[in-house]
Design an enzyme around this catalytic site. Structure first.
Site, PDB file in Angstrom:
ATOM      1  CD  GLU A 235    -112.216  58.770 -60.842  1.00 37.61           C
ATOM      2  OE1 GLU A 235    -112.591  58.948 -61.946  1.00 37.61           O
ATOM      3  OE2 GLU A 235    -111.622  57.820 -60.535  1.00 37.61           O
TER       4      GLU A 235
ATOM      5  CG  HIS B  10    -101.624  56.287 -58.269  1.00 43.55           C
ATOM      6  ND1 HIS B  10    -101.283  56.402 -59.383  1.00 43.55           N
ATOM      7  CD2 HIS B  10    -102.546  55.548 -58.106  1.00 43.55           C
ATOM      8  CE1 HIS B  10    -102.150  55.771 -60.188  1.00 43.55           C
ATOM      9  NE2 HIS B  10    -103.109  55.267 -59.540  1.00 43.55           N
TER      10      HIS B  10
HETATM   11  C1  LIG Z   1    -109.204  58.274 -62.455  1.00 41.06           C
HETATM   12  C2  LIG Z   1    -108.742  57.154 -61.658  1.00 41.06           C
HETATM   13  N1  LIG Z   1    -109.481  56.555 -60.651  1.00 41.06           N
HETATM   14  C3  LIG Z   1    -109.388  55.187 -60.356  1.00 41.06           C
HETATM   15  C4  LIG Z   1    -108.026  54.818 -60.017  1.00 41.06           C
HETATM   16  C5  LIG Z   1    -107.711  53.642 -59.308  1.00 41.06           C
HETATM   17  N2  LIG Z   1    -107.595  52.282 -60.193  1.00 41.06           N
HETATM   18  C6  LIG Z   1    -106.484  51.949 -60.804  1.00 41.06           C
HETATM   19  S1  LIG Z   1    -106.736  50.839 -61.791  1.00 41.06           S
HETATM   20  C7  LIG Z   1    -108.272  50.806 -61.504  1.00 41.06           C
HETATM   21  C8  LIG Z   1    -109.004  49.787 -62.170  1.00 41.06           C
HETATM   22  C9  LIG Z   1    -109.012  50.122 -63.919  1.00 41.06           C
HETATM   23  O1  LIG Z   1    -109.886  48.924 -64.333  1.00 41.06           O
HETATM   24  P1  LIG Z   1    -109.824  48.812 -65.879  1.00 41.06           P
HETATM   25  O2  LIG Z   1    -109.752  49.921 -66.712  1.00 41.06           O
HETATM   26  O3  LIG Z   1    -110.641  47.717 -66.442  1.00 41.06           O
HETATM   27  O4  LIG Z   1    -108.304  48.290 -66.056  1.00 41.06           O
HETATM   28  P2  LIG Z   1    -107.649  47.049 -65.449  1.00 41.06           P
HETATM   29  O5  LIG Z   1    -106.949  47.053 -64.149  1.00 41.06           O
HETATM   30  O6  LIG Z   1    -108.667  45.888 -65.461  1.00 41.06           O
HETATM   31  O7  LIG Z   1    -106.368  46.449 -66.521  1.00 41.06           O
HETATM   32  C10 LIG Z   1    -108.771  51.687 -60.665  1.00 41.06           C
HETATM   33  C11 LIG Z   1    -109.917  51.911 -60.103  1.00 41.06           C
HETATM   34  C12 LIG Z   1    -107.125  55.521 -60.940  1.00 41.06           C
HETATM   35  N3  LIG Z   1    -105.954  55.133 -61.219  1.00 41.06           N
HETATM   36  N4  LIG Z   1    -107.704  56.433 -61.805  1.00 41.06           N
END
Ligand SMILES: Cc1ncc(C[n+]2csc(CCOP(=O)(O)OP(=O)(O)O)c2C)c(N)n1
Ligand SMILES: Cc1ncc(C[n+]2csc(CCOP(=O)(O)OP(=O)(O)O)c2C)c(N)n1
Ligand SMILES: [Mg+2]
Ligand SMILES: [Mg+2]
Lengths: 345, 324, 345, 324
Positions: free
Chosen positions: A81, A150
């Site tokens: 971000e 959230h």
């Molecule tokens: C700083 C932040 N940005 C966006 C989000 C929204 N978000 C939650 S999980 C996620 C994807 C995370 O991907 P990854 O790290 O690959 O984990 P996975 O869900 O695949 O286990 C996002 C974008 C968040 N929780 N925190």
């Protein structure tokens, strides 16, 4: 997901009541249509953010755009971000008009350095030579145990330091009109939408109209007290006003629309008439939007106030997950009614 | 004069301008009229000169708190810059920025951040915009070794590599962040340039005090960028002679070891190129004298101009918080 | 550097007036001594931050500590405010008591995600199982053209969301006492010091005393109006009070000391007596500390207020570099006097 | 049974617990009583099991929004975890955290962040504290491929390498962040494990669906950490079967291609080890049936417990904002 279908009682703002029978669109559709038409009209506009091109389409607001405008203008991004905000800003100062979308305001905390130390200060520091036409969209989450990281409504963090503009549309009409105004503005503007309003229908003209940033809206006229509200609290305020009406209390309900800059004149005019003020904000209390409005109006309307100004905000704790606690956590129209009754003789 | 010699001479002129500019700041600073914290770049001039020699006014640079050299090399007028240091209305930022925040869009300086690592993503974004606009422009992010520790460095490199953006990352590794040595901040087993591999991007470590090497390597990076081959990370090793901030020798205040500075003073980038130019007969010592004199005259004139210029007043305080 | 020697007229707070002839130390020395003794007494305390072991020693407050306690307890760090805040917090929840030092509050903007989404919420989210005994020190810069990114006083950004404690010592006594209280507190506490107070001397006991977090201090008694001030503005308020006294106006001056939680009772008691309130804060106006105090006191002291509450804050623009603009930018005792005169009949 | 077989059996039990736990969540979720967004880890169980098998209760882990597997593997009681999902007072976080923020210091879970990349520095700090305290403990940061794009990843790796901290970075690369594919977020020419080189740290890329490989490689990393040889980055390739959030198949909603999921379902980590155990005669199918049955019985009991437990009330709302 159950939590994606919250429901909220809606209303039709005074200003658009005449057109209420006209073209109806939901808040979600209003945004989608605004985005589409902005992209179609101005080649410098583009959209970026995590998952903006996916099958959910940011709660349906960006669905299909990638098919029309391609991956170069609907840009899925890494999760970073702060850096990406800087990149968006860099594009903005070089002549583009990026719309950077975050699923939740909570994630903006990571990017506050680029937002507040950079984007917000750039015009001033450069003596007006380098404007930052950057739009940030984010959608307030609430409920279904979304919890402390959230569900936040952090407008106060964005308004304290000078330089950003912040708007919070409460209706479909504003969702589109404020989006258009934000994207055309030469300053960084954060649009805080509310997830619970997405299914609300309302009058939405087809053209690319602007709702002016900095102006409030009188949703209902009244002479006994003024309720200034933001975002979803506008709907709670309208509901409270309906109930109060049954007890012959006529509340004047103002939708702040624009949190910064905000429409002091509109609020002053109303409070000079009613002498009583309640501010209902979706955010926290300490130094929140309600504090600013209260402090300012208390000064400006000193001679008119007949009762203390009351703030209705989230309580002094992070958002809890349990449904039983969420229920207690969020203030609603009942709190507004109770508070209003306490203010009147 | 052949083209290489011409370029060498131009590089020398730029480096000399930067050196003499900084010395002028040192000379006048004790008067306490330049009320701005100055981060001098004496000892590091070759990087600014060697990189910016490849840039057009429409190409952009994003610098840091230590920006004087970059701004001058990019063509910022010395009058505008000094007036800014003196807090004047005709300063490049209307007196609001001081030495840390010069801006001049007419020569591709779209503002300057003094937040460590803050400018790196801006350079990526500006370069991205250029390519979206179909222009053949590049953008340069100048930053220090310390900035390579910030998250924005990683985030910027990843994005630039992913999108093949025409940006050049120029890290001036002067071994220190304020008085904190490199060894206190990064593992010594790896260089900053090494980090480029993690993004599938070329990373080059060069002698930042050899302006001809800087010029050559930067040129390659520019060519790659302009040909759509994406970003490059250049780590240029160098050293700053003065304190982190202010016109003092910080080895005397115990911030850094004196022998280290002495060794680097012997590697003076200006001296080095000057010697080469003299040896090769590209200039003679008269011409060199004359050049110094001309620059000094310009600088004196700029100082006088800056001192006499009008300061911003109450009417200026609140404008441009928002752009129109 | 010239800008390192600002000067400000100082005063002796009422509470310590009797001891004013006793042990004198500067604000800087008070901090240095507090750090030293906390390190000596508790092996879980350690210091970290950019350049904490260098020859400047964070404006002299950490000088020599590395010689006494070694590089493992006086830890120079990379420049990576968000990550390092998380690392400090990780150490805190595993039983350490880190003191993380930033040269300026401005840099905290990078770390707000770790501070506000993590440290501030951790105790609540974990149902009190995982406290975060983390202390953050930062020093407000001002003047000598430090400009928009190096002069901010961002307490309001730290107080809005629940979970952090924030203190702002105005005297040498408090600089040490609040530091000790912060380090012993089981919560994340941000100490915002002010660079312009560093040379101010005052009574400082030798022992490791605590100034309680959450309590204000009556610096001067008076019956005509109340001035609540923070940090350097306490000194401006005291100076204003002295001048006002010449015109037979007795101002009661309160040093907030603790910005969050803050001492509502103390302010209410004073305003109930005086009926008039000015709040003078080093921060910005919109939703600032002054807004919170104004909004809260306007509600609580509705029946006692004889005049509108006035806020004295930084103006609505980023901090400019030019000396001519800085001069106009920062409010001082004259503004307080003028405002006070406007409130009195 | 020899020691390797015993370990394999234990790994199987853990993986099966995680799988059946998640399936139980899927079964009960439609009742809409578990009012919490669930990020299921079906398909990724081997990583949690293989890594946590090396950990003591005093070792700590820091997980993410997708934490169920890690918490169960680390020993968090199923009753406490399910009660948390149901928002109950006896939930591991008193009902305040929901599925995204489990905490239980008694088994080394010092809270969980659902901010992407948020937990990585916490793991570094906790491990650093352990070494400052002279304890022979390690800490594990679990995170996704998406998290490796955040600045905190870079900042954490740099610091851990610099200070030789006993932390293990375990990246579960499931190729997606929500529905955003890896190729939209990182250059394909490099792996996440490759980034370790930039910090002078070992980086290993492994098959995250092979629990024995996970176990072996994690073991080596633990040994290095406990012997003072510093951190390791492990990138474990895997795939999640369910939607990013919620108990649905997101290939049906167009978020991901169905054939990709089908291919990965064939690489089921639980099935794979089960087959091995059966082939080697470490268990027979009766025993396996029995094990499933026992776990199911426990899970049903935990669900009943969680449903019947008391919800937090008004008195609970405002406490613990500050610790005492
Ligand atoms: C700083 C932040 N940005 C966006 C989000 C929204 N978000 C939650 S999980 C996620 C994807 C995370 O991907 P990854 O790290 O690959 O984990 P996975 O869900 O695949 O286990 C996002 C974008 C968040 N929780 N925190
Ligand atoms: C985010 C942030 N943290 C801290 C500072 C204070 N600071 C200013 S310059 C500097 C050192 C920068 O070192 P480096 O990047 O190597 O640049 P150099 O000064 O050596 O040119 C620091 C820590 C800052 N300006 N911004
Ligand atoms: Mg450096
Ligand atoms: Mg993933």
């Amino acid at each position: 997901m159950p939590w994606t279908t919250p429901s909220i009682k809606t209303f039709t703002p005074v200003a658009t009541a005449n057109e209420a029978t006209h073209r109806q669109r939901t808040y979600r559709e209003a945004i989608a249509e605004g985005l589409h038409d902005l992209l179609a009209k101005d080649p410098s506009v583009f959209i970026m953010g995590e998952g903006v091109d996916d099958a959910s389409g940011v709660f349906g607001t960006t669905l299909g755009l990638v098919d029309t405008f391609g991956k170069d203008r609907i840009v899925d991004t890494p999760i970073a971000e702060n850096g990406i905000t800087g990149i968006a800003m860099g594009a903005a100062i070089k002549g583009m008009r990026p719309i950077f979308i975050h699923m939740r305001p909570d994630f903006l905390l990571i990017s506050l350095d680029q937002l507040l130390n950079h984007a917000a200060k750039w015009s001033y520091m450069s003596n007006g030579q380098v404007p930052v036409p950057l739009t940030i969209r984010c959608i307030i989450g609430r409920g279904w145990g979304s919890a402390a990281q959230h569900s936040q409504s952090i407008q106060a963090l964005l308004t304290h330091l000078p330089g950003l503009k912040v708007v919070m549309p409460a209706t479909a009409y504003d969702a589109k009109g404020l989006l258009v105004a934000a994207v055309r503005d030469n300053n960084p503007v954060v649009i805080m939408e509310h997830r619970w309003l997405y299914d609300n229908p309302g009058y939405v003209p087809a053209e690319l109209y602007e709702v002016p940033i900095g102006k409030a809206l009188v949703c209902k006229k009244g002479q006994h007290l003024t309720i200034v509200a933001t975002s979803m609290m506008v709907h709670e305020a309208m509901r409270a006003a309906e109930e109060l009406k049954k007890a012959n209390i006529e509340a004047e309900v103002l939708d702040m629309r624009s949190i910064k800059p905000w429409d002091k004149e509109c609020v002053v005019t109303s409070v000079k008439k009613t002498g009583r003020l309640i501010i209902a904000d979706t955010g926290h209390r300490y130094g929140g939007v309600a504090a600013e409005v209260a402090a300012e109006i208390a000064e400006r309307c000193w001679d008119s106030l007949k009762a203390p100004i009351r703030r209705i905000t989230m309580p002094e704790c992070p958002v809890p997950a349990a449904a039983s606690l969420e229920e207690l956590y969020y203030p609603n129209y009942k709190d507004i009614i109770r508070t209003a009754q306490g203010l009147l003789p | 004069m052949n083209i290489d010699d011409q370029i060498a001479l131009q590089l020398f002129q730029k480096m000399l301008l930067i050196r003499l500019f900084e010395e002028k700041v040192i000379a006048y600073y004790p008067e306490q009229e330049m009320k701005t914290p100055v981060h001098l770049c004496i000892g590091q001039e070759a990087i600014a000169a060697g990189v910016c020699a490849h840039l057009q006014p429409t190409d952009t640079i994003f610098s840091t708190h230590r920006n004087h050299g970059h701004c001058l090399a990019k063509g910022l007028d010395i009058k505008k810059l000094l007036a800014e240091f003196y807090g004047k209305k005709t300063g490049c930022s209307g007196g609001r920025g001081g030495s840390m925040h010069p801006a001049d869009p007419t020569c591709g300086i779209l503002g300057t951040s003094a937040i460590v690592g803050g400018g790196i993503p801006l350079a990526v974004g500006a370069a991205w915009a250029s390519s979206m606009q179909g222009k053949n422009e590049v953008s340069v992010a100048f930053f220090g070794d310390g900035a390579s520790e910030e998250g924005t460095f990683h985030e910027s490199l990843n994005f630039a590599a992913l999108k093949n953006i025409p940006v050049i990352f120029v890290c001036e590794n002067n071994s220190y962040a304020t008085a904190s040595p490199f060894a206190s901040r990064q593992p010594l087993t790896v260089s900053i340039a090494d980090k480029a591999n993690g993004y599938g991007m070329p990373g080059v470590r060069i002698d930042g005090n050899d302006v001809l090497e800087v010029y050559r390597v930067a040129g390659e990076a520019m060519t790659r960028a302009r040909q759509g081959q994406g970003p490059t990370l250049i780590e240029a090793e160098t050293f700053r002679w003065m304190a982190h901030v202010g016109p003092v020798d910080d080895t005397k205040t115990g911030h850094r070891p004196a022998p280290e500075l002495a060794a680097w003073r012997n590697k003076c980038p200006v001296q080095r190129l000057q010697q080469l130019l003299l040896n090769k007969g590209i200039i003679n010592s008269n011409q060199e004298e004359k050049l110094r004199h001309e620059i000094d005259t310009d600088l004196e004139a700029a100082i006088s101009y800056a001192k006499q210029a009008a300061a911003p007043t109450k009417e200026d305080l609140l404008n441009h918080v928002y752009a129109d």
